[in-house]
Enzyme design. Structure first.
Site, short mmCIF file in Angstrom:
data_model
loop_
_atom_site.label_atom_id
_atom_site.label_comp_id
_atom_site.label_asym_id
_atom_site.label_seq_id
_atom_site.Cartn_x
_atom_site.Cartn_y
_atom_site.Cartn_z
N LYS A 1 27.68 98.23 -0.38
CA LYS A 1 27.52 96.77 -0.41
C LYS A 1 28.42 96.13 -1.45
O LYS A 1 28.97 95.05 -1.23
CB LYS A 1 26.06 96.43 -0.70
CG LYS A 1 25.86 95.01 -1.20
CD LYS A 1 24.47 94.77 -1.74
CE LYS A 1 24.39 93.47 -2.52
NZ LYS A 1 24.94 93.55 -3.87
N ASN A 2 28.59 96.80 -2.60
CA ASN A 2 29.37 96.17 -3.67
C ASN A 2 30.86 96.53 -3.59
O ASN A 2 31.59 96.35 -4.55
CB ASN A 2 28.79 96.54 -5.03
CG ASN A 2 27.44 95.86 -5.24
OD1 ASN A 2 27.10 94.95 -4.50
ND2 ASN A 2 26.69 96.31 -6.23
N CYS B 1 21.40 87.57 -6.38
CA CYS B 1 20.07 87.77 -6.96
C CYS B 1 19.92 87.03 -8.28
O CYS B 1 20.85 87.00 -9.09
CB CYS B 1 19.82 89.26 -7.19
SG CYS B 1 19.63 90.16 -5.65
N ARG C 1 24.13 84.79 -14.74
CA ARG C 1 25.26 85.15 -13.87
C ARG C 1 26.34 84.04 -13.77
O ARG C 1 26.65 83.56 -12.67
CB ARG C 1 24.77 85.55 -12.48
CG ARG C 1 23.74 86.64 -12.51
CD ARG C 1 23.48 87.24 -11.16
NE ARG C 1 24.46 88.24 -10.78
CZ ARG C 1 24.47 88.88 -9.62
NH1 ARG C 1 23.57 88.61 -8.72
NH2 ARG C 1 25.38 89.79 -9.37
N ASP D 1 21.78 98.81 -11.37
CA ASP D 1 21.18 98.75 -10.03
C ASP D 1 20.43 100.03 -9.66
O ASP D 1 19.81 100.11 -8.60
CB ASP D 1 22.27 98.48 -8.98
CG ASP D 1 23.11 97.28 -9.35
OD1 ASP D 1 22.57 96.19 -9.34
OD2 ASP D 1 24.29 97.46 -9.69
N ARG E 1 19.53 92.26 2.45
CA ARG E 1 20.87 91.88 1.97
C ARG E 1 21.67 93.11 1.53
O ARG E 1 22.89 93.08 1.48
CB ARG E 1 20.75 90.92 0.78
CG ARG E 1 20.31 89.52 1.19
CD ARG E 1 20.38 88.54 0.03
NE ARG E 1 21.61 88.73 -0.70
CZ ARG E 1 21.69 88.98 -2.02
NH1 ARG E 1 20.59 89.03 -2.74
NH2 ARG E 1 22.85 89.16 -2.59
N1 EPU Z 1 29.34 87.77 -16.59
C1 EPU Z 1 29.64 86.65 -17.31
N2 EPU Z 1 30.63 85.81 -16.85
C2 EPU Z 1 31.31 86.06 -15.68
C3 EPU Z 1 31.01 87.24 -14.95
C4 EPU Z 1 30.02 88.08 -15.43
O1 EPU Z 1 29.03 86.40 -18.35
O2 EPU Z 1 32.19 85.26 -15.30
C5 EPU Z 1 28.27 88.69 -17.07
C6 EPU Z 1 27.07 88.70 -16.10
O3 EPU Z 1 26.20 87.60 -16.31
C7 EPU Z 1 26.44 90.05 -16.40
C8 EPU Z 1 27.65 90.92 -16.72
O4 EPU Z 1 28.73 90.03 -17.05
O5 EPU Z 1 25.61 89.95 -17.52
C9 EPU Z 1 28.10 91.85 -15.64
O6 EPU Z 1 28.33 91.11 -14.44
P1 EPU Z 1 29.43 91.56 -13.36
O7 EPU Z 1 30.44 90.47 -13.24
O8 EPU Z 1 29.89 92.92 -13.69
O9 EPU Z 1 28.57 91.58 -12.05
P2 EPU Z 1 28.99 91.08 -10.60
O10 EPU Z 1 30.39 91.39 -10.31
O11 EPU Z 1 28.51 89.68 -10.39
C10 EPU Z 1 28.46 93.32 -9.36
C11 EPU Z 1 27.48 93.75 -8.32
C12 EPU Z 1 26.09 93.80 -8.92
C13 EPU Z 1 26.10 94.80 -10.08
C14 EPU Z 1 27.15 94.38 -11.11
C15 EPU Z 1 27.28 95.38 -12.25
C16 EPU Z 1 28.55 92.83 -6.37
C17 EPU Z 1 28.51 91.87 -5.23
N3 EPU Z 1 27.53 92.79 -7.22
O12 EPU Z 1 28.05 92.01 -9.74
O13 EPU Z 1 25.22 94.28 -7.91
O14 EPU Z 1 24.84 94.81 -10.70
O15 EPU Z 1 28.44 94.24 -10.47
O16 EPU Z 1 27.65 96.63 -11.78
O17 EPU Z 1 29.47 93.63 -6.47
C18 EPU Z 1 23.20 94.55 -6.71
O18 EPU Z 1 23.85 95.26 -5.93
O19 EPU Z 1 21.95 94.44 -6.66
C19 EPU Z 1 23.92 93.81 -7.77
C20 EPU Z 1 23.36 92.88 -8.51
#
Ligand code: EPU
Length: 434
Positions: free
Chosen positions: A24-25, A120, A125, A309, A417
């Site tokens: 998914k990711n 989520c 975020r 996760d 999802r």
């Molecule tokens: N963050 C910021 N600013 C940003 C981006 C991120 O402060 O502009 C912070 C976030 O708030 C968080 C941390 O950085 O505290 C890490 O966030 P990251 O950007 O790594 O997460 P993401 O790319 O939004 C993906 C996965 C998540 C998974 C995370 C960490 C997808 C679609 N989602 O999210 O998956 O937890 O990386 O590995 O790729 C899930 O599958 O249930 C899920 C939440």
């Protein structure tokens, strides 16, 4: 399942085989990568989950031709047009993926309209890293309530350092840099296997990307990218979910498609808690080593740490372990809200604001309940519970499987999802769905 609700009669161990497909990711981002070329692309082994519908819907709204045959997708974006608010209206607030359309659309049309994000609710975020990175490439960013409006006559290579190794922001930089003018250096980048697989895909398409051992990624911009034929990596989050379900119910489950290399950290903790596994060519078989589960101390972290996760279904194992366990969540500030329903089911879980682990994380002393102390073993009993987010949702399913009596789980749409055909898979493993 009736409507959005699933009822499970607990107390049966899961036995048999389950197939896990594309991550998914990862794969929705590979679909976005097709925007970087006018050539046809083919993606194999996708999962039928909501992000497939959202990303293919967005590509179609741009005039793209997307054909889905079972678990393969053919993408042809030779004749697409620029995005408008109207074309993307229905995708606002539904997923984290749309912001990754930014770089590829700006590279192609000099502008982009991007719907604001959903996903989520497990912390604030924000997307500040994404927007700051886009500005470094020379993109102007404006916004209204539901959209971002981006413009740049061309993308220029940049030197960027993330204050935290965000997966999404790293992907944003990759997508913007591959066709940018000049070289981009990204420091403190995410190096999750899903990111590495995306890099491999971009390299197949013609990109020049190197990854150093110190989280520095260097991208040399190229003039043109070509089409791809790519097989998506297995979803290692779903594999871990079924592994926890197998051991929590004292069962035995072969997960077809599971790959050991992506899961080394998980497998170590899984073994320490009392799970055992047999690695086979086609997948991994999960079961208990002996009857007893052991408590442990766990901290979630970015790769190669224990994934955030993986945490939620693992916590169900810890409610069945003999002694006191500690889990320190360091990636999201608000990812333990789901435990209140487990307490209602009989678990002993206390949340703390302090960093209960060896690391001082970003959330200590900021009033976030981001550490959990779990005392076990506790008998869980059936309850009526409502899923707050995707991974918590799977942990509720595992809790219901372990519990005595019937549990009714509401808001199953959230689980779908990220998990394809969850009900069919549970039935196939012998779960008693009422
Ligand atoms: N963050 C910021 N600013 C940003 C981006 C991120 O402060 O502009 C912070 C976030 O708030 C968080 C941390 O950085 O505290 C890490 O966030 P990251 O950007 O790594 O997460 P993401 O790319 O939004 C993906 C996965 C998540 C998974 C995370 C960490 C997808 C679609 N989602 O999210 O998956 O937890 O990386 O590995 O790729 C899930 O599958 O249930 C899920 C939440």
């Amino acid at each position: 399942m009736i409507g959005d609700t699933l009822s499970i009669q607990g107390g049966r161990s899961l036995q048999g085989e389950v197939t896990v497909r594309g991550a998914k990711n990862n794969f929705p981002k590979s679909l976005v990568a097709a925007l970087l070329t006018s050539d046809p692309c083919r993606l194999r082994n996708i999962s039928q989950i909501e992000d497939l519908e959202i990303v293919s819907g967005m590509l179609r709204a741009l005039g793209g031709d997307i054909t889905i045959h079972d678990h393969d997708v053919e993408i042809s974006l030779a004749k697409i047009h620029s995005a408008t608010k109207e074309s993307f209206q229905e995708f606002s607030g539904r997923s984290r993926i749309p912001i990754l359309f930014a770089g590829p659309l700006v590279a192609r049309f000099g502008e982009a309209v991007i719907p604001k994000l959903g996903g989520c609710r497990i912390g604030s975020r924000p997307v500040d890293f994404h927007l700051a990175a886009l500005r470094e490439f020379g993109v102007s960013v404006e916004e209204d309530e539901s959209f971002y409006f981006l413009k740049a006559s061309k993308l220029c290579g940049a030197k960027i350092k993330l204050s935290y190794p965000s997966v999404g922001a790293t992907e944003q930089v990759l997508f913007s840099a591959v066709l940018a003018d000049g070289v981009t250096e990204l420091a403190n980048a995410a190096v999750e296997p899903e990111v590495m697989d995306l890099i491999a895909l971009l390299q197949k398409m013609g990109a020049i990307i190197s990854v150093d051992t110190d989280r520095v990624i260097t991208i040399v911009g190229v003039k043109k990218m070509r089409g791809y034929d790519h097989t998506v990596m297995t979803d290692r989050l779903e594999v871990a979910s079924w592994a926890c379900a197998a051991v929590a119910t004292n069962g035995d489950v072969f997960v077809r498609g599971a790959r050991q290399l992506d899961m080394i950290t998980f497998l170590n903790k899984f073994r320490q808690v009392g799970g055992e596994f047999d690695i086979e060519e086609a997948g991994i078989r999960f079961h208990r080593a002996n009857g007893v589960l052991q408590p442990l101390i766990l901290e979630t972290d970015v790769h190669p740490g224990f994934m955030t996760d993986w945490q939620q279904p693992f916590v169900i194992l810890l409610t069945q372990a003999e002694g006191v366990s500690v889990v320190h969540e360091t990636v999201y500030e608000n990812r333990f809200g789901y435990t209140s329903a487990l307490v209602q089911m009989g678990a002993h879980i206390q949340l703390h604001r302090e960093c209960l682990g060896s690391k001082k994380c970003r959330f200590g002393r900021r009033n976030h309940l981001h550490s959990a102390v779990i005392s076990g073993p506790t008998k869980l009993h059936g309850a009526e519970i409502e899923i707050p987010d995707l991974r918590a949702g799977f942990s509720y399913v595992v809790a219901a499987l372990v519990a005595e009596g019937k549990s009714t789980i509401k808001n199953m749409a959230t689980i779908k999802r990220g998990y394809e055909d969850i009900e069919g898979k549970l039935r196939g493993l012998g779960a008693q769905i009422v």
